[in-house]
Structure formats: structure tokens, C-alpha cells
Design a protein around this motif. Structure first.
Motif, PDB file in Angstrom:
ATOM      1  N   GLU A   1      50.258  35.407  53.246  1.00  0.00           N
ATOM      2  CA  GLU A   1      51.680  35.561  52.949  1.00  0.00           C
ATOM      3  C   GLU A   1      51.942  36.651  51.903  1.00  0.00           C
ATOM      4  OE1 GLU A   1      53.448  31.890  51.854  1.00  0.00           O
ATOM      5  OE2 GLU A   1      52.871  30.850  53.710  1.00  0.00           O
ATOM      6  N   VAL A   2      50.865  37.145  51.293  1.00  0.00           N
ATOM      7  CA  VAL A   2      50.990  38.202  50.286  1.00  0.00           C
ATOM      8  C   VAL A   2      50.273  39.447  50.788  1.00  0.00           C
ATOM      9  CG1 VAL A   2      50.467  38.919  47.930  1.00  0.00           C
ATOM     10  CG2 VAL A   2      51.109  36.541  48.400  1.00  0.00           C
ATOM     11  N   ALA A   3      51.024  40.536  50.975  1.00  0.00           N
ATOM     12  CA  ALA A   3      50.447  41.803  51.423  1.00  0.00           C
ATOM     13  C   ALA A   3      50.375  42.819  50.292  1.00  0.00           C
ATOM     14  CB  ALA A   3      51.267  42.382  52.570  1.00  0.00           C
ATOM     15  N   CYS A   4      51.161  42.597  49.241  1.00  0.00           N
ATOM     16  CA  CYS A   4      51.260  43.542  48.131  1.00  0.00           C
ATOM     17  C   CYS A   4      51.639  42.775  46.872  1.00  0.00           C
ATOM     18  CB  CYS A   4      52.325  44.596  48.462  1.00  0.00           C
ATOM     19  SG  CYS A   4      52.822  45.653  47.088  1.00  0.00           S
ATOM     20  N   ILE A   5      51.172  43.254  45.725  1.00  0.00           N
ATOM     21  CA  ILE A   5      51.502  42.602  44.448  1.00  0.00           C
ATOM     22  C   ILE A   5      52.257  43.585  43.560  1.00  0.00           C
ATOM     23  CG2 ILE A   5      50.513  41.705  42.295  1.00  0.00           C
ATOM     24  CD1 ILE A   5      48.294  40.459  44.003  1.00  0.00           C
ATOM     25  N   PHE A   6      53.303  43.077  42.916  1.00  0.00           N
ATOM     26  CA  PHE A   6      54.092  43.853  41.960  1.00  0.00           C
ATOM     27  C   PHE A   6      53.963  43.160  40.603  1.00  0.00           C
ATOM     28  CE2 PHE A   6      57.810  45.307  39.679  1.00  0.00           C
ATOM     29  CZ  PHE A   6      58.006  46.612  40.113  1.00  0.00           C
ATOM     30  N   LEU A   7      53.314  43.825  39.646  1.00  0.00           N
ATOM     31  CA  LEU A   7      53.032  43.246  38.333  1.00  0.00           C
ATOM     32  C   LEU A   7      53.919  43.906  37.287  1.00  0.00           C
ATOM     33  CD1 LEU A   7      51.263  41.396  36.528  1.00  0.00           C
ATOM     34  CD2 LEU A   7      49.560  43.226  36.487  1.00  0.00           C
ATOM     35  N   GLN A   8      54.666  43.077  36.537  1.00  0.00           N
ATOM     36  CA  GLN A   8      55.603  43.594  35.545  1.00  0.00           C
ATOM     37  C   GLN A   8      55.608  42.710  34.300  1.00  0.00           C
ATOM     38  OE1 GLN A   8      59.605  43.291  37.156  1.00  0.00           O
ATOM     39  NE2 GLN A   8      59.364  41.120  37.629  1.00  0.00           N
ATOM     40  N   GLY A   9      56.273  43.178  33.243  1.00  0.00           N
ATOM     41  CA  GLY A   9      56.447  42.385  32.043  1.00  0.00           C
ATOM     42  C   GLY A   9      57.889  41.938  31.914  1.00  0.00           C
ATOM     43  N   SER A  10      58.123  40.835  31.233  1.00  0.00           N
ATOM     44  CA  SER A  10      59.492  40.366  31.026  1.00  0.00           C
ATOM     45  C   SER A  10      60.172  41.211  29.947  1.00  0.00           C
ATOM     46  CB  SER A  10      59.499  38.891  30.621  1.00  0.00           C
ATOM     47  OG  SER A  10      58.824  38.710  29.395  1.00  0.00           O
ATOM     48  N   GLY A  11      61.483  41.388  30.092  1.00  0.00           N
ATOM     49  CA  GLY A  11      62.232  42.174  29.124  1.00  0.00           C
ATOM     50  C   GLY A  11      62.082  43.663  29.353  1.00  0.00           C
ATOM     51  N   GLU A  12      62.760  44.428  28.515  1.00  0.00           N
ATOM     52  CA  GLU A  12      62.773  45.886  28.656  1.00  0.00           C
ATOM     53  C   GLU A  12      61.892  46.596  27.640  1.00  0.00           C
ATOM     54  OE1 GLU A  12      64.315  47.901  30.945  1.00  0.00           O
ATOM     55  OE2 GLU A  12      64.563  45.997  31.993  1.00  0.00           O
ATOM     56  N   LYS A  13      61.324  45.857  26.678  1.00  0.00           N
ATOM     57  CA  LYS A  13      60.577  46.523  25.608  1.00  0.00           C
ATOM     58  C   LYS A  13      59.140  46.854  25.972  1.00  0.00           C
ATOM     59  CE  LYS A  13      63.200  44.683  21.687  1.00  0.00           C
ATOM     60  NZ  LYS A  13      63.135  43.897  20.423  1.00  0.00           N
ATOM     61  N   ALA A  14      58.503  45.988  26.782  1.00  0.00           N
ATOM     62  CA  ALA A  14      57.072  46.178  26.999  1.00  0.00           C
ATOM     63  C   ALA A  14      56.614  45.607  28.329  1.00  0.00           C
ATOM     64  CB  ALA A  14      56.283  45.511  25.869  1.00  0.00           C
ATOM     65  N   PHE A  15      55.678  46.303  28.949  1.00  0.00           N
ATOM     66  CA  PHE A  15      54.908  45.701  30.034  1.00  0.00           C
ATOM     67  C   PHE A  15      53.897  44.739  29.421  1.00  0.00           C
ATOM     68  CE2 PHE A  15      50.779  46.123  32.368  1.00  0.00           C
ATOM     69  CZ  PHE A  15      51.073  45.194  33.354  1.00  0.00           C
ATOM     70  N   CYS A  16      53.082  45.245  28.498  1.00  0.00           N
ATOM     71  CA  CYS A  16      52.107  44.405  27.793  1.00  0.00           C
ATOM     72  C   CYS A  16      51.581  45.188  26.606  1.00  0.00           C
ATOM     73  CB  CYS A  16      50.962  44.023  28.731  1.00  0.00           C
ATOM     74  SG  CYS A  16      49.604  43.138  27.923  1.00  0.00           S
ATOM     75  N   ALA A  17      51.752  44.626  25.408  1.00  0.00           N
ATOM     76  CA  ALA A  17      51.367  45.320  24.176  1.00  0.00           C
ATOM     77  C   ALA A  17      49.907  45.115  23.803  1.00  0.00           C
ATOM     78  CB  ALA A  17      52.262  44.875  23.024  1.00  0.00           C
ATOM     79  N   GLY A  18      49.113  44.509  24.705  1.00  0.00           N
ATOM     80  CA  GLY A  18      47.686  44.339  24.427  1.00  0.00           C
ATOM     81  C   GLY A  18      47.279  42.885  24.391  1.00  0.00           C
ATOM     82  N   GLY A  19      46.099  42.645  23.833  1.00  0.00           N
ATOM     83  CA  GLY A  19      45.614  41.286  23.705  1.00  0.00           C
ATOM     84  C   GLY A  19      46.121  40.630  22.432  1.00  0.00           C
ATOM     85  N   ASP A  20      46.151  39.316  22.424  1.00  0.00           N
ATOM     86  CA  ASP A  20      46.601  38.570  21.250  1.00  0.00           C
ATOM     87  C   ASP A  20      45.452  38.500  20.251  1.00  0.00           C
ATOM     88  OD1 ASP A  20      47.645  36.863  19.381  1.00  0.00           O
ATOM     89  OD2 ASP A  20      48.376  35.378  20.817  1.00  0.00           O
ATOM     90  N   VAL A  21      45.270  39.587  19.488  1.00  0.00           N
ATOM     91  CA  VAL A  21      44.126  39.670  18.572  1.00  0.00           C
ATOM     92  C   VAL A  21      44.285  38.743  17.369  1.00  0.00           C
ATOM     93  CG1 VAL A  21      43.458  42.000  19.258  1.00  0.00           C
ATOM     94  CG2 VAL A  21      45.136  41.700  17.428  1.00  0.00           C
ATOM     95  N   ARG A  22      45.496  38.298  17.102  1.00  0.00           N
ATOM     96  CA  ARG A  22      45.679  37.362  15.997  1.00  0.00           C
ATOM     97  C   ARG A  22      44.959  36.046  16.304  1.00  0.00           C
ATOM     98  NH1 ARG A  22      48.707  35.731  11.393  1.00  0.00           N
ATOM     99  NH2 ARG A  22      47.480  33.942  10.743  1.00  0.00           N
ATOM    100  N   GLN A  23      45.000  35.607  17.561  1.00  0.00           N
ATOM    101  CA  GLN A  23      44.272  34.397  17.937  1.00  0.00           C
ATOM    102  C   GLN A  23      42.770  34.604  17.801  1.00  0.00           C
ATOM    103  OE1 GLN A  23      45.446  33.000  21.825  1.00  0.00           O
ATOM    104  NE2 GLN A  23      47.397  32.195  21.097  1.00  0.00           N
ATOM    105  N   LEU A  24      42.293  35.791  18.148  1.00  0.00           N
ATOM    106  CA  LEU A  24      40.871  36.094  17.998  1.00  0.00           C
ATOM    107  C   LEU A  24      40.480  36.073  16.519  1.00  0.00           C
ATOM    108  CD1 LEU A  24      40.479  39.033  20.559  1.00  0.00           C
ATOM    109  CD2 LEU A  24      40.039  36.599  20.921  1.00  0.00           C
ATOM    110  N   TYR A  25      41.341  36.603  15.670  1.00  0.00           N
ATOM    111  CA  TYR A  25      41.098  36.600  14.228  1.00  0.00           C
ATOM    112  C   TYR A  25      40.903  35.169  13.714  1.00  0.00           C
ATOM    113  CZ  TYR A  25      42.250  36.949   9.222  1.00  0.00           C
ATOM    114  OH  TYR A  25      42.242  36.837   7.849  1.00  0.00           O
TER     115      TYR A  25
END
Length: 367
Positions: free
Chosen positions: A46-70
Motif C-alpha cells: 500500500e506504500v509506493a513512496c515515502i514523504f518524510l518531513q518535520g512538524s512546524g516551519e522552523k526545522a526538519f530536524c535539528a539533530g540528535g537529542d544530545v542532552r539525553q546522551l549527556y
């Protein structure tokens, strides 16, 4: 609140990173959920193509949550500072599995790289079959500023850039706009953000009975004719970047950068980041990119997983995160403190393969 939003419209699977407040930064639960969805949709007719996006208008993805890693590293150091925290290993290993899956995915993946795209966000975007940037895209791999290095496949995609751009971007964390990304091969299409809904509608109108990748390309190429690409600063600096071709040492790189007589704002910004960044990171980035030129994609992610685990044991990563995100004093105390104080043995320590129970670093990359 769900970390990811999904829907399927006429065989187009839409995935939305749903953490607008954190600029859609990747947490371990988000990575695990994304892995599950991609694995499921890979074999879903049922899926022939994937469209990957971020919520909101500021960012697709600002990176990993390094604070949790810290937080995980600090907790582990209270017990045994020589051990890699399990949460950190899980985060990096699963993140790289998702990145590798995107690189090798059999169906077209369209990434809407609008707004801020940094670190782990570039990892999601770099391997996609159809990478879109807009007039508001801002990309960077600024890991040198937090004592890390450009991971998520950076060894692969930075080395595929023309001239010495990959080395320069890795060592300076220079910011890129959409035009820069198109010039460097980090993006396939530069499109106006106002076209997004029309693009989605057109993808949903495709009759999926042939080459899906070609069908998606034809749709995006049609829209790309409606958008004029502005001048690229990275392209304008080709003569400057050519000076770094064939450099044999980090010292030679630093000398060329600092002694260049015609420093404009673009070059000065890169110089400032390089000089303020972790000296250890500078050395490991230089070696990472030089040694990794001929690695297969699988070996790139295996080597980066080992290097990321080593960064969790060494000091500069948590110090960089502390200065930027925890205490926010913006004055990291790097150890060693200068480029000349970093010894060959110290750099070797980052590249030593972690043994014992961490043999699972040789994690099987999923096809």
C-alpha cells in the motif's frame, strides 16, 4: 503526543517528525519508532513512496537529542567512567541503522529538508533518493563545537563532495543554505516552500505501475522549473576551498585557513568555529575523513559507531554539551586545550576498537 505522525494517501506514506518544540530533535524512542515504520512500509504494497518531513516551519530536524546522551554519560561516570552507557550505544546504533536503511531503501524516499537541518537531520536526509531544500533551509554539521565529529554517515557524504569542501565543512561546521546544498550534492532539488502541498498532491496522483523513482523525479523536476536557485556562497568560494586539496595534516589545514589574506564574512565565520571548537574533535575529524575515503557504506557506519562510543568515554563531548546546553556558559574547557597539545596517542585512543562486551559495536547493519 505521538513522536511521529503517519498517514498513507494513495500509496504515498507521509511521516512527520512530531516534536516541534525541540525542533524535531531525534530521541531514542523517535528513532525506534521511525525504524519500525520504515521496516513495515518497506514490505507494504500500500506504500509506493515515502514523504518524510518535520512538524512546524522552523526545522526538519535539528539533530540528535544530545542532552539525553549527556545525562546518560554523567550517570555512567558515577559508576564506571570506562564503560559506554547503554543508552548511548542504543541511540547511536539504532540511529545509524535507520540512516543506513534510508540509503538502501528500495522505494523512493522524499525528504522535505525545510528550515533547520543539522547533525542527525542530515543523516536522515543524506541517503534519501529525493532530497528537497527550500529558500529557508539551513544545514550544518557543527559537531566540532560540542566535542563530537560529523557522524550519521558524514564519513561517506562529506568525502563525496567536490574539491575539499567535505573536509572544510567537517572542520568548521560552516552553515549551508539551499543553494549551497544543491551545489555540493547534498540536495537533489531546490524548490519554493510554497509548493509543498502541490508537490504532495502531485505525488498522490502518480499511477504506481512502473519505476517509482523515475515517476517521483519527473514530478519534482516539473516543480523545480518554477523555482530560481539563488547564488551559492560555497560555489563563490571555490578558489579558497581548492587551497585545502591534498593537505597532509591538520596543522597544514589550520595554517592555510588562518593565513588566508582575503577573509570575508563566510571565511571568518568558519575560522571562528574552527578555533573555538574542540582540538580533539579537529584531529579526529581530519583522520576520520582521510582514513574513511575508501570505506564501504556499511563500514562507514560501523566505524562511526565505534568512534561515537569512544566520544562517550572521552571528555570533550560531555564538556561541549555542558557548555552549550546545560550550563549554557558557552565556554567549554577542552582537554587537551590546544591543537598542539593533542598527541598522536590521544587521537589513536578514539580509533581503538572497543573490545569485551562492546564487541556488539560490530552490529549487523540491516538490509
Amino acid at each position: 503526543m505521538s513522536l511521529l505522525l503517519t498517514e498513507i494517501k494513495n500509496r504515498v506514506g507521509i511521516i512527520t517528525l512530531n516534536s516541534e518544540k525541540t525542533l524535531n530533535a531525534l530521541s531514542l524512542p523517535m528513532i525506534e519508532e521511525l525504524h519500525t515504520i520504515l521496516s513495515t512500509w518497506k514490505i507494504n504494497d500500500e506504500v509506493a513512496c515515502i514523504f518524510l518531513q518535520g512538524s512546524g516551519e522552523k526545522a526538519f530536524c535539528a539533530g540528535g537529542d544530545v542532552r539525553q546522551l549527556y545525562d546518560s554519560i554523567i550517570a555512567q561516570r558515577a559508576i564506571d567512567h570506562t564503560k559506554v552507557p547503554q543508552d548511548c550505544f542504543d541511540f547511536f546504533s539504532k540511529e545509524y541503522q535507520v540512516d543506513y536503511m534510508i540509503h538502501t531503501y528500495p522505494k523512493p524516499i522524499v525528504v522535505w529538508g525545510h528550515g533547520i537541518v543539522m547533525g542527525g537531520g542530515i543523516g536522515l536526509m543524506a541517503g534519501a533518493s529525493h532530497r528537497i531544500v527550500t529558500e529557508r533551509s539551513k544545514l550544518a554539521m557543527p559537531e566540532i563545537t560540542i566535542g563530537l565529529y560529523p557522524d550519521v554517515g558524514g564519513t561517506w557524504f562529506l568525502n563525496k563532495m567536490p574539491s575539499a569542501y567535505g573536509l572544510y565543512l567537517g572542520l568548521t561546521g560552516a552553515r549551508l543554505d539551499g543553494a549551497d546544498c544543491k551545489f555540493l550534492g547534498l540536495a537533489d532539488f531546490y524548490l519554493s516552500s510554497s509548493l509543498k502541498e502541490q508537490i504532495l498532491s502531485s505525488l498522490q496522483e502518480i499511477i504506481w505501475n512502473g519505476d517509482g523513482h523515475q515517476a517521483v523525479s519527473e514530478v519534482l523536476e516539473k516543480f523545480s522549473k518554477e523555482t530560481e536557485i539563488p547564488e551559492s556562497q560555497t560555489e563563490l568560494h571555490q578558489a579558497f576551498i581548492h587551497r585545502f586539496e591534498g593537505v597532509d595534516s591538520l596543522e597544514e589545514f589550520a595554517e592555510i585557513l588562518t593565513d588566508y589574506p582575503k577573509k570575508d564574512d563566510w571565511i571568518l565565520t568558519g575560522l571562528k568555529s574552527f578555533e573555538a571548537g574542540s582540538p580533539s574533535s579537529a584531529h579526529i575529524i581530519f583522520r576520520q575523513l582521510k582514513q574513511g575515503k575508501k570505506l564501504s557504506l556499511e563500514d562507514v557506519f560501523r566505524s562511526e559507531l565505534n568512534l561515537s562510543c569512544q566520544c562517550c568515554i572521552h571528555t570533550d563531548f560531555i564538556e561541549g554539551v555542558r557548555a552549550l546546553l546545560v550550563d549554557k556558559d558557552l565556554t567549554p574547557k577542552w582537554q587537551p586545550a590546544t591543537l598542539t597539545e593533542v598527541t598522536e596517542d590521544w587521537v589513536d585512543g578514539y580509533f581503538n576498537w572497543i573490545i569485551g562486551e562492546w564487541d556488539v559495536v560490530e552490529v549487523e547493519i540491516e538490509n
